[in-house]
Structures are given as structure tokens and as C-alpha cells.
Scaffold this motif. Structure first.
Motif, mmCIF file in Angstrom:
data_model
loop_
_atom_site.group_PDB
_atom_site.id
_atom_site.type_symbol
_atom_site.label_atom_id
_atom_site.label_comp_id
_atom_site.label_asym_id
_atom_site.label_seq_id
_atom_site.Cartn_x
_atom_site.Cartn_y
_atom_site.Cartn_z
ATOM 1 N N PRO A 147 -2.204 -10.615 14.481
ATOM 2 C CA PRO A 147 -2.313 -9.404 13.144
ATOM 3 C C PRO A 147 -2.168 -10.581 12.100
ATOM 4 N N LYS A 148 -2.718 -9.888 10.819
ATOM 5 C CA LYS A 148 -2.840 -10.657 9.523
ATOM 6 C C LYS A 148 -1.384 -11.147 9.197
ATOM 7 N N GLY A 149 -1.173 -12.407 8.940
ATOM 8 C CA GLY A 149 0.013 -13.137 8.691
ATOM 9 C C GLY A 149 0.546 -13.864 9.900
ATOM 10 N N PRO A 197 2.460 -12.757 12.516
ATOM 11 C CA PRO A 197 4.011 -12.520 12.601
ATOM 12 C C PRO A 197 4.890 -13.181 13.806
ATOM 13 N N ALA A 198 4.037 -13.267 14.766
ATOM 14 C CA ALA A 198 4.819 -13.929 15.829
ATOM 15 C C ALA A 198 4.693 -15.423 16.056
ATOM 16 N N GLY A 199 3.927 -15.884 15.064
ATOM 17 C CA GLY A 199 3.800 -17.285 15.281
ATOM 18 C C GLY A 199 3.152 -18.012 16.119
ATOM 19 N N ILE A 200 1.979 -17.497 16.750
ATOM 20 C CA ILE A 200 1.343 -17.977 17.629
ATOM 21 C C ILE A 200 0.450 -19.128 17.329
ATOM 22 N N ALA A 201 0.577 -20.324 18.010
ATOM 23 C CA ALA A 201 -0.129 -21.462 17.368
ATOM 24 C C ALA A 201 -1.082 -21.975 18.497
ATOM 25 N N ASP A 202 -0.952 -21.620 19.676
ATOM 26 C CA ASP A 202 -1.896 -22.207 20.930
ATOM 27 C C ASP A 202 -1.946 -21.081 22.031
ATOM 28 N N LEU A 203 -2.434 -21.556 23.067
ATOM 29 C CA LEU A 203 -2.301 -20.754 24.318
ATOM 30 C C LEU A 203 -1.060 -20.610 25.088
ATOM 31 N N GLU A 204 -0.513 -21.845 24.849
ATOM 32 C CA GLU A 204 0.785 -21.738 25.667
ATOM 33 C C GLU A 204 1.898 -20.582 24.857
ATOM 34 N N ASP A 205 1.554 -20.329 23.790
ATOM 35 C CA ASP A 205 2.699 -19.352 23.123
ATOM 36 C C ASP A 205 2.321 -17.972 23.630
ATOM 37 N N LEU A 206 1.162 -17.672 24.330
ATOM 38 C CA LEU A 206 1.031 -16.466 24.802
ATOM 39 C C LEU A 206 1.813 -16.235 26.115
ATOM 40 N N ALA A 207 2.408 -17.336 26.747
ATOM 41 C CA ALA A 207 3.432 -17.125 27.604
ATOM 42 C C ALA A 207 4.794 -17.254 27.458
ATOM 43 N N ARG A 208 4.879 -17.304 25.918
ATOM 44 C CA ARG A 208 6.522 -17.220 25.469
ATOM 45 C C ARG A 208 7.318 -16.150 25.558
ATOM 46 N N LYS A 209 8.247 -16.017 25.939
ATOM 47 C CA LYS A 209 9.280 -14.999 26.144
ATOM 48 C C LYS A 209 9.296 -13.918 24.940
ATOM 49 N N GLY A 210 8.910 -12.923 25.019
ATOM 50 C CA GLY A 210 8.909 -11.535 24.261
ATOM 51 C C GLY A 210 7.781 -11.481 23.509
ATOM 52 N N VAL A 211 6.459 -12.421 23.551
ATOM 53 C CA VAL A 211 5.245 -11.941 22.941
ATOM 54 C C VAL A 211 4.525 -11.220 23.754
ATOM 55 N N ARG A 212 4.070 -10.113 22.936
ATOM 56 C CA ARG A 212 3.208 -8.920 23.555
ATOM 57 C C ARG A 212 1.909 -9.353 23.477
ATOM 58 N N VAL A 213 1.072 -9.456 24.642
ATOM 59 C CA VAL A 213 -0.185 -9.887 24.719
ATOM 60 C C VAL A 213 -1.145 -8.676 25.139
ATOM 61 N N LEU A 232 -6.844 -9.127 10.667
ATOM 62 C CA LEU A 232 -6.863 -10.140 11.816
ATOM 63 C C LEU A 232 -6.669 -11.684 11.143
ATOM 64 N N ASP A 233 -6.063 -12.490 11.675
ATOM 65 C CA ASP A 233 -6.140 -13.869 11.545
ATOM 66 C C ASP A 233 -6.698 -14.561 12.941
ATOM 67 N N VAL A 234 -7.176 -15.661 12.932
ATOM 68 C CA VAL A 234 -7.440 -16.263 14.477
ATOM 69 C C VAL A 234 -6.670 -17.580 14.686
ATOM 70 N N VAL A 235 -6.341 -17.724 15.978
ATOM 71 C CA VAL A 235 -5.876 -19.058 16.210
ATOM 72 C C VAL A 235 -7.187 -19.737 17.275
ATOM 73 N N GLU A 236 -7.410 -20.998 16.914
ATOM 74 C CA GLU A 236 -8.307 -21.799 17.702
ATOM 75 C C GLU A 236 -7.964 -21.813 18.971
ATOM 76 N N ILE A 237 -8.923 -21.949 19.912
ATOM 77 C CA ILE A 237 -8.591 -22.302 21.318
ATOM 78 C C ILE A 237 -9.401 -23.574 21.756
ATOM 79 N N PRO A 238 -9.217 -24.466 22.266
ATOM 80 C CA PRO A 238 -9.803 -25.576 22.606
ATOM 81 C C PRO A 238 -11.132 -25.196 23.652
ATOM 82 N N GLU A 239 -12.332 -25.582 23.199
ATOM 83 C CA GLU A 239 -13.657 -25.427 23.778
ATOM 84 C C GLU A 239 -13.554 -25.766 25.271
#
Length: 284
Positions: free
Chosen positions: A122-124, A126-142, A211-218
Motif C-alpha cells: 500500500p502507498k507509504g 505501512p508494514a515496512g516491507i523491505a524484502d522477500l524475507e519480510d513476507l514471512a515476518r509474523k503478523g504480515v498479511r500477504v 501502490l508502492d513497490v519493493v524490488e525483488i532480486p532477479e
């Protein structure tokens, strides 16, 4: 913030004939300036670039484009079986173009563009997602659409497998969707914190401002879905007219539309690198 913006601006600046306001008809388009009609099929994912590109091409050349965008696998199957017919086909997955070529249904093809994957937030962010590993962080809704038409869900699962995060991320998916775009709406509304999608999705007008985007390594991208080609079909009634369209679509003018829609144009430096890396070359 889309980290690809600076590179995109640089690429567009380098185009001597941009998509916006281009008033000069290329020699190839001029060959078809007497008008006519051309049937074009493509993977539905290309529609955001194809539709405005066709408007511009018709303005310049007088050629009417009869366009169909749909699931490339189904279109390809109909072309291979002989039940479907078109004059130009822009499909996803290099192997499909190669099969059509081998079967004599396609006479030649060129690299058109490539897709890439990002984490939509989401714009801004808010969950502070910085990389793929953050998608596995507790409490993150994917958000995810595992059963979406290929390569939607399959590609994301392949990416997570390459990153060794499949089960950890799936544990953070509260509900599986069946359509990528409907699932993205959960991100734009704030009901989800993140979703892995193609960059092109984030450029769609209905989503871009939300939306904002966070890059994923190719290195994690599944190779199969990355490639789009455009080919001259054996069924083309006027092969010169079809070739003129293909030449324009793969020229700076045509390629600018794909860049703006979030694809990697084949003629860009990155596109040229991917052509070599993935072997996107027509071999008779």
C-alpha cells in the motif's frame, strides 16, 4: 516508490521517437499508409501496452488493428491445432513461439518485451516491507492468487521456492484468491500488507496511485513467464503489412508503450541483456 523510475526516464529520454506526441511516420508504417486491416492476437497481459500502441499506429498508418488479448496458452493451443487463425501473434513464453515456428504456423518472430516481479505494498508501505524475507515476518498479511490463470499463481510459487520461503510465506496468506487483479485490490485497500506481482500490474491506472513497490532480486524470477515475442503468422493475408506493424512495434516508438506499461522493452539495454541470457532468438 518505484525504484525503476529513474532507469525508465533515462530509457525514454534516449528514444528519438517517443510514444507521446510522435508525429513522424516511420518508413515501415508509411508502407502501410494506404490503410487496411490487420488481425493481432496477444497474451492478455500485454493489453495495457497494446491498446494505446494500436491507437497510435492506426493514427500514423491508417491500418485498422483488430485486436484480441486473452490467455496465451489457450490462444496458442488454438493456433497449433488449426482451429484459430490470426495474422500476428504476441505470446508469452519463448517455448510457445518456438512450437508455433516448428509447426509452420508462425513464419518468424522477434523479441518484444520482458516482465519482472516486485512486491506491491500500500502507498507509504505501512508494514515496512523491505524484502522477500519480510513476507514471512509474523503478523504480515500477504495477498496471493495461487490458483490464478498461468503464469499468475505458478510464477509466484516458483519465485518463493527459489527464495526458499514457500511455507513461511503461505502461513501469512489469510485467504487464497483466484484472480491476481482482485487480490491486488486487497493491497490497495489496506486489507493486505503486500503481494508479489508483475511490475506491470502496479502501473495499471486503477492501481498506480495506490501502490508502492519493493524490488525483488532477479535471481529469484522464474525464467519461463518472463519473455514476450511477436511473430508473423503463416495466415497473414498481407505479409508486408504484417511485417510493417511488427517492425513498428519493436521500434523505439512502439517499444515506448511497453516501457510505460511496466515491461522491459526488448530494445532497452536490459532487454538486450535478457535476450542473450534467455536465448530469445528466432532459429529457422
Amino acid at each position: 516508490m518505484d525504484a525503476g523510475k529513474n532507469g525508465r526516464r533515462g530509457f525514454l529520454k534516449s528514444l528519438s521517437l517517443g510514444a507521446a506526441g510522435a508525429a513522424i511516420i516511420t518508413p515501415q508504417a508509411a508502407q502501410a499508409a494506404s490503410g487496411g486491416t490487420l488481425q493481432v492476437w496477444s497474451c492478455g497481459g500485454l493489453a495495457e501496452a497494446m491498446c494505446p500502441a494500436h491507437d497510435e499506429y492506426t493514427r500514423q498508418s491508417g491500418v485498422k488493428i483488430v485486436y484480441t488479448g486473452a490467455f496465451a496458452g489457450a490462444l496458442g493451443k488454438s493456433l497449433l491445432s488449426g482451429s484459430g487463425h490470426t495474422e500476428v501473434f504476441a505470446g508469452r513464453v519463448l517455448a510457445l513461439a518456438q512450437r508455433l515456428r516448428k509447426a509452420g504456423k508462425m513464419l518468424a518472430f522477434k523479441p518484444l518485451c520482458f516482465t519482472s516481479y516486485v512486491i506491491a505494498v500500500p502507498k507509504g508501505n505501512p508494514a515496512g516491507i523491505a524484502d522477500l524475507e519480510d513476507l514471512a515476518r509474523k503478523g504480515v498479511r500477504v495477498a496471493m492468487a495461487k490458483e490464478a490463470s498461468p503464469p499468475g499463481g505458478q510464477a509466484v510459487m516458483g519465485l518463493l521456492k527459489a527464495a526458499d520461503l514457500t511455507q513461511k510465506v503461505l502461513a501469512n496468506v489469510p485467504e487464497q484468491g483466484t484472480c491476481v487483479q482482485r487480490s491486488v485490490e486487497n493491497v490497495t485497500s489496506g486489507q493486505a500488507d503486500a503481494m508479489i506481482v508483475e511490475r506491470r500490474i502496479c502501473r495499471m491506472p486503477r492501481f498506480a496511485s495506490h501502490l508502492d513497490v519493493v524490488e525483488i532480486p532477479e535471481k529469484f524470477f522464474p525464467a519461463g513467464p518472463l519473455t514476450f515475442t511477436v511473430g508473423l503468422m503463416a495466415d497473414a493475408a498481407d505479409k508486408d503489412l504484417a511485417n510493417a506493424y511488427i517492425t513498428w512495434l519493436t521500434s523505439p516508438q512502439g517499444q515506448a508503450f511497453f516501457d510505460q506499461a511496466g515491461f522491459i522493452p526488448a530494445i532497452s539495454p536490459k532487454g538486450q541483456e535478457l535476450i542473450e541470457k534467455l536465448g530469445v532468438k528466432d532459429v529457422a
